[in-house]
Design a protein around this motif. Structure first.
Motif, short mmCIF file in Angstrom:
data_model
loop_
_atom_site.label_atom_id
_atom_site.label_comp_id
_atom_site.label_asym_id
_atom_site.label_seq_id
_atom_site.Cartn_x
_atom_site.Cartn_y
_atom_site.Cartn_z
N GLU A 278 0.83 -1.20 0.00
CA GLU A 278 0.00 0.00 0.00
C GLU A 278 0.87 1.25 0.00
OE1 GLU A 278 -4.33 -1.02 1.94
OE2 GLU A 278 -2.79 -0.27 3.27
N VAL A 279 0.50 2.20 -0.82
CA VAL A 279 1.18 3.49 -0.83
C VAL A 279 0.64 4.32 0.33
CG1 VAL A 279 1.50 5.61 -2.16
CG2 VAL A 279 1.48 3.39 -3.31
N THR A 280 1.53 4.96 1.08
CA THR A 280 1.08 5.73 2.25
C THR A 280 1.10 7.23 1.98
OG1 THR A 280 3.29 5.89 3.19
CG2 THR A 280 1.96 3.97 3.83
N VAL A 281 0.24 7.92 2.71
CA VAL A 281 0.20 9.38 2.65
C VAL A 281 1.57 9.97 2.98
CG1 VAL A 281 -0.70 11.40 3.89
CG2 VAL A 281 -2.26 9.61 3.09
N GLY A 282 2.19 9.47 4.05
CA GLY A 282 3.49 10.00 4.46
C GLY A 282 4.58 9.76 3.42
N ARG A 285 3.95 12.19 0.53
CA ARG A 285 4.29 13.55 0.99
C ARG A 285 5.80 13.75 1.00
NH1 ARG A 285 5.93 12.80 6.12
NH2 ARG A 285 3.89 12.66 7.11
N SER A 306 0.90 6.35 -8.38
CA SER A 306 1.69 6.06 -7.20
C SER A 306 1.62 4.56 -6.98
CB SER A 306 1.15 6.81 -5.97
OG SER A 306 -0.20 6.49 -5.76
N ILE B 231 -8.05 8.29 0.65
CA ILE B 231 -7.10 7.61 1.52
C ILE B 231 -7.89 6.67 2.43
CG2 ILE B 231 -5.59 9.63 1.41
CD1 ILE B 231 -6.27 10.29 4.27
N ARG B 234 -5.18 2.44 7.95
CA ARG B 234 -4.43 1.19 7.97
C ARG B 234 -4.31 0.72 9.42
NH1 ARG B 234 -0.21 -0.07 4.21
NH2 ARG B 234 1.39 0.07 5.81
N LEU B 288 -2.21 17.17 0.71
CA LEU B 288 -1.60 16.35 1.75
C LEU B 288 -1.07 17.23 2.88
CD1 LEU B 288 0.35 13.62 -0.26
CD2 LEU B 288 -1.85 13.43 0.89
N GLU B 292 -2.75 17.04 6.54
CA GLU B 292 -1.91 16.54 7.64
C GLU B 292 -1.80 17.55 8.78
OE1 GLU B 292 1.55 13.86 7.47
OE2 GLU B 292 1.63 14.43 5.36
N ILE B 298 -3.15 10.86 9.52
CA ILE B 298 -3.32 10.31 8.17
C ILE B 298 -2.00 10.01 7.49
CG2 ILE B 298 -5.57 11.42 7.83
CD1 ILE B 298 -4.15 13.42 5.96
N ALA B 299 -0.88 10.46 8.06
CA ALA B 299 0.43 10.11 7.48
C ALA B 299 0.57 8.61 7.30
CB ALA B 299 1.56 10.64 8.36
N GLU B 300 -0.05 7.84 8.19
CA GLU B 300 0.06 6.38 8.13
C GLU B 300 -1.05 5.74 7.30
OE1 GLU B 300 2.73 5.23 9.50
OE2 GLU B 300 3.22 7.20 10.34
N TYR B 301 -1.91 6.55 6.71
CA TYR B 301 -3.01 5.99 5.92
C TYR B 301 -2.52 5.57 4.53
CZ TYR B 301 -6.72 7.46 9.19
OH TYR B 301 -7.54 7.59 10.27
N ALA B 302 -3.30 4.72 3.88
CA ALA B 302 -2.99 4.34 2.50
C ALA B 302 -3.55 5.39 1.55
CB ALA B 302 -3.60 2.98 2.18
N LEU B 303 -2.76 5.76 0.56
CA LEU B 303 -3.25 6.63 -0.52
C LEU B 303 -3.81 5.72 -1.60
CD1 LEU B 303 -3.55 9.42 -1.85
CD2 LEU B 303 -1.28 9.11 -2.81
#
Lengths: 376, 376
Positions: A278-282, A285, A306, B231, B234, B288, B292, B298-303
């Motif tokens: 899974e691609v992450t937001v962090g 960013r 992505s 997003i 996770r 983003l 954030e 949400i940094a740890e969320y899936a995009l």
């Protein structure tokens, strides 16, 4: 081991390159993969960059990479002839850019290290770098030019390898392999989702999924997640760089690999989280922020894709290329960040082994038996 | 205009809602769209938020939106019964968050403005907001709670509308309409990619593509690009908010709309670039960064997805709902950021017009003839 038939597990860049080369030398090859030309090979950035990837203590990997990048132009030419398709090689070279003083100090240390190994690289200040690549932004204060580090469009390459393999007589079967079977001393076949298939010789080239296929590989390959973005120039935006641009931004590595169509691949994060794609937001960013620091014009580019891939990491960052475990088992895996780069030497080494010959010199360091000794 | 058959151009949320309602009241309806349930309706965030969208000078739009959001629970109930599917409505409400002092001052002004209109909203400090929504980060210093501003899962809604329309006898044809045809005084049909089709009554509900379909709509609807990210939570990441979170971050608006499955839709940029649906690096970076700041977890969320849609903008931000130009031509377009919100009142208004009745009161402001007067 001399053999006239081979079952290859995995149709990524390594599996396809080995299958093509083996078939060309007269071996009957079947490749099994539930989704050929996908996975890490599909996601990859495509840097062929042993020098700018160099890391103190990894001199054997540097030698192997340098041997393979030297092999690349010939390999690409042969591939074009064999496949009737472009190979995707770009020979514009690589620049490395640094922003802060810490980043510049790290690049200076890399330059000194490479110089000591007899691989001098050209150090440039910010103005000189921007003269080479006007896309570099004002935050770039210095760096290196490494014309010998190349790049390849991984998706163009995969299409060419697949075509070349099929033209050479390779059969590609879309099926998942769950295990390599043996009778205690010899390989006997593979277990697939669709039943067992007999085989006297098996090459495991399943990337990050290799370790689970045979006990001899247990613990030797682990997934190292990498996130990547594909972006593309839009009308009116600043043109992309011609060379691969690598950079350190406040200590974080980032790269941008140009494609012939105005695209750029931005990469890559690195994380060990098991089989997580899974691609992450962090992650996104970080890639965008760091890449924009180096190439500010990309703000106007289109974000096309992505994705995350699983690099096959090995305990010492060298790949595993050679015989391992029961008779008839070959492995070509553990290439980590260097699958595209090392495809030519890996395919040559596997072809040599299939002819019963020793592997070329720099590939010896990749002998998977090095871990068997340690285990005893 | 009383009619017993209707051709609807466009199968977005407005076209499908109008088609369903018209068919239920006995009209024979055909909907034409090259890609039903795609476009801006598919990309949308799904806020049903007239109060937190309010803007001084747009009181008629606020009244229309308030009427429609009051209509929404009943509309959703009827849709569930008619389609046999969920409608996607979420009734948890909305909070608005501000970071800097300028952002807080702007929200205070909005609260005062709404109070003057008799629509009081609850002002909360950062701690009070975090008690409602623990996902809000420490940069949030204050804001508003607006329980009456709701949200809908646009994709769940589209599936339900499509099912309800088809159950009511609507025919959906996957074909592009290029123009509405008339004989100078009456509509005669539509020109499609596959030839002309006769029709005595046509409803243009083609969103941003409406203006090009008939000269009477020329210049009245323009595409307003909006980029959006999807997003998802996770395992191990901080839970998402339950309410829709809107925010001002250094003057830039951003929102996060929760979905029942742990997803969040982050939106939305706003740009007038013609029919451009490419997602840009700068747009994603802004979304983003700002999201954030408000929801650091949400940094740890899936995009999962990035996409751009084209809102149908009108000259005064009010939609165009009613008769326009030749006899037999109805329009329901120009809903800009409010297509989901205004679908119930729009569909009711179109059904009334088809029965030869006047439109409900707050929809009168959306009469498209308001621009014809100005043009004379």
């Amino acid at each position: 081991m001399m053999t006239n038939s081979l079952t290859v597990v995995g149709a990524g860049v390594i599996g396809l390159a080995c299958a093509w080369r083996a078939a060309e030398s007269g071996v009957a090859v079947t490749v099994l993969d539930p989704a050929p030309a996908s996975g890490a090979s599909w996601v990859a950035g495509g840097m062929l960059a042993p020098v700018t990837e160099a890391w103190p203590g990894e001199e054997e990997l540097l030698e192997l990479g340098v041997a393979s990048v030297a092999r690349w132009p010939g390999f690409a030419e042969e591939l074009v002839a064999a496949s009737g398709r472009p190979a995707g090689l770009r020979t514009e070279g690589t620049v490395v850019a640094a922003t802060g003083t810490g980043d510049r100090a790290e690049l200076d240390a890399l330059a000194v290290y490479l110089g000591r190994l007899g691989r001098s690289v050209e150090r440039l200040n910010g103005r000189e770098l921007r003269r080479l690549e006007p896309a570099l932004g004002p935050d770039v204060r210095g760096g290196l030019s490494v014309p010998g580090d190349l790049a390849v469009d991984n998706r163009v390459l995969l299409a060419a390898l697949r075509a070349a393999a099929q033209r050479a007589g390779v059969t590609i079967v879309e099926r998942a392999v769950r295990a390599v079977l043996d009778d205690g001393s010899r390989v006997t076949g593979v277990r697939t989702d669709d039943g067992d298939v007999q085989a006297g010789a098996v090459l495991v080239a399943a990337g990050a999924h290799s370790a689970g296929l045979h006990p001899a590989l247990d613990g030797l390959v682990r997934p190292v997640k990498g996130e990547i973005l594909r972006i593309a120039h839009r009308p009116g935006a600043f043109p992309p760089p011609r060379r691969t641009v690598r950079a350190l931004v406040d200590g974080r590595p980032v790269y941008a690999v140009p494609r012939d169509d105005g695209g750029l691949v931005l990469g890559a994060t690195q994380a060990e989280l098991g089989f997580d794609t899974e691609v992450t937001v962090g992650g996104v960013r970080d890639l965008l922020r760091d890449a924009e620091r180096i190439l500010p014009g990309i703000a106007e580019y289109a974000l096309l894709e992505s994705a995350a891939g699983l690099r096959p990491g090995s305990p010492d960052n060298l790949p595993l290329v050679g015989a391992l475990g029961p008779d008839g088992l070959l492995v070509a895996t553990g290439h980590h960040r260097n699958g595209m780069l090392l495809a030519p030497v890996t395919a040559d080494a596997v072809a040599a082994l299939l002819r019963g010959e020793p592997v070329p010199d720099p590939v010896r360091a990749a002998d998977p038996a090095r871990f068997s000794y340690a285990r005893r």
